[in-house]
Design an enzyme around this catalytic site. Structure first.
Site, short mmCIF file in Angstrom:
data_model
loop_
_atom_site.label_atom_id
_atom_site.label_comp_id
_atom_site.label_asym_id
_atom_site.label_seq_id
_atom_site.Cartn_x
_atom_site.Cartn_y
_atom_site.Cartn_z
N LYS A 106 54.78 38.47 39.93
CA LYS A 106 55.74 39.56 39.68
C LYS A 106 55.94 40.29 41.00
O LYS A 106 55.21 40.05 41.96
CB LYS A 106 55.22 40.49 38.58
CG LYS A 106 53.97 41.26 38.94
CD LYS A 106 53.69 42.27 37.86
CE LYS A 106 52.51 43.12 38.21
NZ LYS A 106 52.22 44.12 37.23
N LEU A 133 60.36 43.65 26.91
CA LEU A 133 61.41 42.90 26.22
C LEU A 133 62.39 42.34 27.23
O LEU A 133 63.59 42.30 27.00
CB LEU A 133 62.13 43.80 25.20
CG LEU A 133 61.32 44.20 23.97
CD1 LEU A 133 62.14 45.09 23.05
CD2 LEU A 133 60.82 42.97 23.19
N ARG A 135 48.05 47.71 36.24
CA ARG A 135 48.90 46.55 36.53
C ARG A 135 48.99 46.39 38.04
O ARG A 135 49.18 47.38 38.76
CB ARG A 135 50.31 46.77 35.99
CG ARG A 135 50.40 46.86 34.49
CD ARG A 135 51.71 47.51 34.08
NE ARG A 135 51.83 48.85 34.66
CZ ARG A 135 52.93 49.61 34.59
NH1 ARG A 135 53.99 49.16 33.98
NH2 ARG A 135 52.96 50.81 35.13
N CYS A 156 46.00 37.87 34.31
CA CYS A 156 45.50 38.44 33.06
C CYS A 156 46.07 37.81 31.80
O CYS A 156 45.31 37.27 30.99
CB CYS A 156 45.75 39.95 33.04
SG CYS A 156 44.71 40.81 34.23
P1 NAD Z 1 39.48 39.23 41.90
O1 NAD Z 1 39.29 37.77 41.89
O2 NAD Z 1 40.59 39.84 42.69
O3 NAD Z 1 38.13 39.95 42.38
C1 NAD Z 1 36.88 39.63 41.90
C2 NAD Z 1 35.89 39.84 43.04
O4 NAD Z 1 34.56 39.68 42.54
C3 NAD Z 1 36.03 38.82 44.15
O5 NAD Z 1 36.24 39.49 45.38
C4 NAD Z 1 34.68 38.07 44.15
O6 NAD Z 1 34.26 37.68 45.44
C5 NAD Z 1 33.77 39.12 43.57
N1 NAD Z 1 32.53 38.59 42.99
C6 NAD Z 1 32.35 37.56 42.14
N2 NAD Z 1 31.05 37.41 41.84
C7 NAD Z 1 30.39 38.39 42.51
C8 NAD Z 1 29.01 38.74 42.59
N3 NAD Z 1 28.09 38.07 41.92
N4 NAD Z 1 28.69 39.78 43.38
C9 NAD Z 1 29.63 40.47 44.06
N5 NAD Z 1 30.95 40.17 44.01
C10 NAD Z 1 31.32 39.13 43.25
O7 NAD Z 1 39.60 39.65 40.35
P2 NAD Z 1 40.39 40.90 39.72
O8 NAD Z 1 41.83 40.56 39.59
O9 NAD Z 1 39.99 42.14 40.43
O10 NAD Z 1 39.77 40.90 38.25
C11 NAD Z 1 38.44 41.30 38.00
C12 NAD Z 1 38.27 41.47 36.50
O11 NAD Z 1 39.15 42.53 36.03
C13 NAD Z 1 38.67 40.24 35.68
O12 NAD Z 1 37.83 40.17 34.56
C14 NAD Z 1 40.09 40.56 35.24
O13 NAD Z 1 40.45 39.90 34.05
C15 NAD Z 1 40.02 42.05 35.01
N6 NAD Z 1 41.30 42.75 35.15
C16 NAD Z 1 42.16 42.40 36.13
C17 NAD Z 1 43.37 43.09 36.26
C18 NAD Z 1 44.36 42.71 37.33
O14 NAD Z 1 45.51 43.16 37.24
N7 NAD Z 1 43.97 41.93 38.33
C19 NAD Z 1 43.68 44.15 35.38
C20 NAD Z 1 42.74 44.50 34.41
C21 NAD Z 1 41.56 43.79 34.30
#
Ligand code: NAD
Length: 432
Positions: A322, A252, A153, A262
């Site tokens: 949050k 809750l 998270r 997410c």
């Molecule tokens: P984010 O947008 O913070 O980071 C994604 C990064 O990927 C960006 O910096 C972007 O420039 C880079 N990127 C995109 N295409 C690329 C490529 N072809 N080559 C290299 N870099 C590339 O996203 P995030 O919040 O870190 O989420 C990433 C994934 O993890 C998503 O699928 C999200 O659903 C999942 N996730 C996120 C969280 C969270 O709390 N943020 C928690 C669990 C899972």
């Protein structure tokens, strides 16, 4: 072991830094050259407690590097983690363009056996798509595809990553399972449950988990509504429910609806995934609808408390989705700001970390230096995100700065009896 983390955002940066802390040699790759240049200078592009220290420590130890050179990173690594964004498309389905691009790059540049691990949240079937993409473009080198969904998270990402409730490994190839177990071996030592499943089940575990948590939030928000209609107290009801171990007390807490990068995206994706398979996922669809209604209801609550909003100035505390993060993606606080502006109100706002991010989407709001500067001359105060520093505000000082002592507390931070005794008009969620 050499690991490549593709995508250096909230998940990629935290995961990459923590793997380096486990003793792995990690190279974090991003296509955003500005972000990588900042990281190379030692600047952390996101607000995440504790992250700066872990990054600095591992960079100093030579176990963590940052680059835009994806081909070289692929070549030098045994395990390649895909942690790129999977943002929602118009129809709710996640955009897998970035995931596909990385799979194609892996196919083009792989120079031997690779374990390709999806950390991004992706629909069931994506592992198959990655496998086909790599096989089609590179039939020469062996590889395994693994799903390793992430449950951290934002705001407590480091501790979540280092002390997870479980690690899910979706893999069918024993060699790949061993590689993943080696990477996560420090977590074995602290008895973290490891769940090894097939790839499709691991992919679905992530959507099922986030979907269920979202259901819990929308459920308590509906209970809050009922409490308002029936004269009950949602906190008492939530406590009574949560003490039942089959239910549990977490998630809750009533409020202005769920947000973030997410839950909104993953619930929409889960509903879309079901539709693609000819099934209506009704509980998730209802959860999404309730969340939209909950968000929309907040501005009605504010108007009910302070009268017509046109021409009034709102002081809004909290913009991130949050506390403890600067992430404003799908933030309910920003939905409230947008609704206040549409109703003709002016907005002064303060957030401890998210103001830079919010400025880009809302150039017209006035950003304040702190909570008191925010309240100065405003007609009423709204708490939209429950940062700790908003829990102990100097109410007398705030009251003297506002035109009226009206607080609309969308996170139920304050005790109704106490604040009313101090002469405030106080409105909250699901309590009288
Ligand atoms: P984010 O947008 O913070 O980071 C994604 C990064 O990927 C960006 O910096 C972007 O420039 C880079 N990127 C995109 N295409 C690329 C490529 N072809 N080559 C290299 N870099 C590339 O996203 P995030 O919040 O870190 O989420 C990433 C994934 O993890 C998503 O699928 C999200 O659903 C999942 N996730 C996120 C969280 C969270 O709390 N943020 C928690 C669990 C899972």
């Amino acid at each position: 072991m050499n690991i490549c983390m593709v995508g250096t955002g909230y998940v990629g940066l935290v995961t990459g830094a923590c793997f380096a802390d486990f003793g792995m040699d990690v190279v974090c790759v991003d296509k955003d050259a500005t972000k990588i240049a900042a990281l190379q200078r030692g600047e952390i592009p996101i607000y995440e407690p504790g992250l700066e220290e872990v990054v600095a420590r591992n960079e100093r130890a030579g176990r963590l590097r940052f680059t835009t050179d994806l081909p070289a990173a692929i070549k030098s690594s045994l395990a390649i983690f895909i942690a790129v964004g999977t943002p929602p498309l118009q129809d709710g389905s996640p955009d897998l363009t970035f995931v596909r691009q990385v799979a194609e790059a892996i196919a083009r540049h792989m120079n031997g056996y690779k374990v390709v691990v999806t950390k991004s949240t992706v629909p069931t079937g994506t592992g198959k798509m990655i496998e086909l993409t790599i096989r089609e473009k590179n039939g020469k080198h062996p590889f395994s595809v693994v799903s390793n969904p992430e449950f951290l998270r934002e705001g407590s990402a480091i501790s979540d990553f280092l002390r997870p409730d479980r690690v899910v490994i979706g893999a069918e190839d024993p060699r790949a399972i061993e590689v993943l177990k080696e990477i996560y071996s420090p977590l074995f030592l602290i008895d973290t449950p490891f769940l090894v499943t097939d790839v499709a089940s691991a992919e679905l575990i992530k959507y099922a988990s986030n979907g269920f948590l979202a259901v819990k939030i929308s459920f308590i928000n509906e209970i809050a509504r009922l409490c308002e209609l029936m004269g009950a107290d949602v906190h008492a009801v939530a406590k009574g429910m949560g003490l039942d171990r089959r239910i549990g007390p977490k998630f809750l807490h009533p409020g202005p609806g769920f947000g973030g990068s997410c839950f909104p995206k993953d619930t929409a994706a889960a509903a879309d995934l079901a539709r693609q398979h000819g099934y209506a996922f009704r509980i998730i669809e209802a959860t999404i609808r309730v969340n939209e209604e909950t968000k929309a209801r907040m501005v009605e609550k504010i108007a009910a408390a302070v009268g017509p909003l046109a021409g009034k100035t709102a002081a809004v505390l909290g913009l991130s989705f949050k506390p403890q993060t600067d992430d404003i993606r799908e933030s309910p606080a920003l939905a409230v700001v947008a609704d206040l502006l549409s109703a003709g109100a002016r907005v002064r706002a303060f957030d401890p970390a998210a103001m830079e991010n919010a400025k880009a989407s809302f150039p017209d709001i006035l950003l304040a230096r702190d909570a008191y500067d925010c309240a100065d001359g405003a007609d009423f105060l709204v708490i939209a995100t429950e940062w700790n520093e908003f829990r102990a505000l100097d109410l007398a000082r705030l009251g003297s700065l506002l035109k009226t002592k009206a607080l609309i507390d969308l996170r139920n931070v304050y005790e109704p009896a106490e604040i009313r005794a101090a002469g405030w008009s106080y409105t909250c969620v699901g309590r009288q």
